[in-house]
Design a protein around this motif. Structure first.
Motif: not given
Length: 133
Positions: A27-29, A31-39, A41-42, A49-53
């Motif tokens: 939901q955050h991305v 609202m923030k990006l309003q981009a296509k699904p592939n972007a 997802h990235r 990601s586990a690293k980020s968490q």
């Protein structure tokens, strides 16, 4: 009185927490990006990601963010014996991310909506802070 959410296996809490964090980040991305699904997802992968968490886990511990009950769930989640292997990450990183997800799942099942939303917003803010560096 004992909260029934305490009685769940920490890996079950993490399973739920993973889904909740993923939905919040999606939901955050959007609202923030309003981009296509592939972007989208990235972008979302950066947050979940586990690293980020694991980095978020470390930051929240350093600022003593968690109360005593959440700290207990965090440690139970981190120390839980998982029978699945971590994908694309080391075991310590995977365990930290599992601990963080367990707290999210716990807050959901405990009905602590305000604290859950506060934590989810904090997680996103910490990720965005790291992204700016």
């Amino acid at each position: 009185m004992v909260n029934a959410a305490n009685l769940y296996n920490p890996l079950t809490l993490a399973y739920l927490g993973d889904a909740i964090l993923d939905l919040h980040v999606r939901q955050h991305v959007i609202m923030k990006l309003q981009a296509k699904p592939n972007a989208l997802h990235r972008a979302a992968t950066f947050y979940v990601s586990a690293k980020s968490q694991a980095e978020t886990y470390d930051a929240l511990l350093a600022e003593q963010y968690f109360n005593e009950q959440e700290q207990d769930i965090l440690m139970r989640g981190r120390n839980a014996k998982s029978h699945t292997k971590a994908k694309n990450t080391d075991v310590v990183t995977y365990k930290k991310s599992t601990g963080l997800e367990a707290v999210i799942g716990y807050l959901q099942l405990a009905g602590e909506e305000a604290r859950l939303q506060e934590l989810l917003i904090k997680i996103v803010a910490l990720c965005e802070e790291r992204e700016r560096r």
